[in-house]
Write an enzyme that holds these catalytic residues in place. Structure first.
Site, PDB file in Angstrom:
ATOM      1  CB  CYS A  81       7.979  28.192  25.306  1.00 31.02           C
ATOM      2  SG  CYS A  81       8.265  29.979  25.339  1.00 31.02           S
ATOM      3  CG  LEU A  82      10.803  27.907  19.423  1.00 31.29           C
ATOM      4  CD1 LEU A  82      11.760  26.738  19.596  1.00 31.29           C
ATOM      5  CD2 LEU A  82       9.939  27.706  18.194  1.00 31.29           C
TER       6      LEU A  82
END
Length: 100
Positions: A81-82
């Site tokens: 994810c980020l």
């Protein structure tokens, strides 16, 4: 942020090495994030909100929707994810569904 069961945090280089060994890489960011920040090569995008449903799909439907063979419960999978928060959640969800 990258997560896998054996090694909860992976470096980018470790991910690159794993990808050579046929690991399925699932990016759990939202589609707008992929559009804005770019797709990670050879990853498939399954937003976190869709993950539980996706991992319980019929393999034919999974292949049709994500253009990728559905992982078996013992296949190596890496989530990203980020920042790492959603990939850790994704890891927990997958493990609760019986993925090792």
């Amino acid at each position: 942020g990258l997560c896998a069961a054996q090694e909860p945090n992976l470096s980018y280089q470790e991910l690159k090495d794993l990808k050579k060994a046929n690991v399925l890489h699932i990016d759990v960011r939202e589609r707008w994030e992929i559009d804005r920040f770019g797709k990670i090569p050879e990853s498939i995008n399954i937003p976190l909100g869709e993950l539980v449903e996706a991992l319980q799909m019929d393999p034919t439907d999974f292949k049709q929707q994500y253009n990728q063979k559905m992982p078996s419960k013992s296949d190596p999978v890496v989530f990203s994810c980020l920042a790492g928060t959603r990939s850790k959640q994704a890891l927990g969800l997958a493990m609760s569904l019986g993925f090792s």
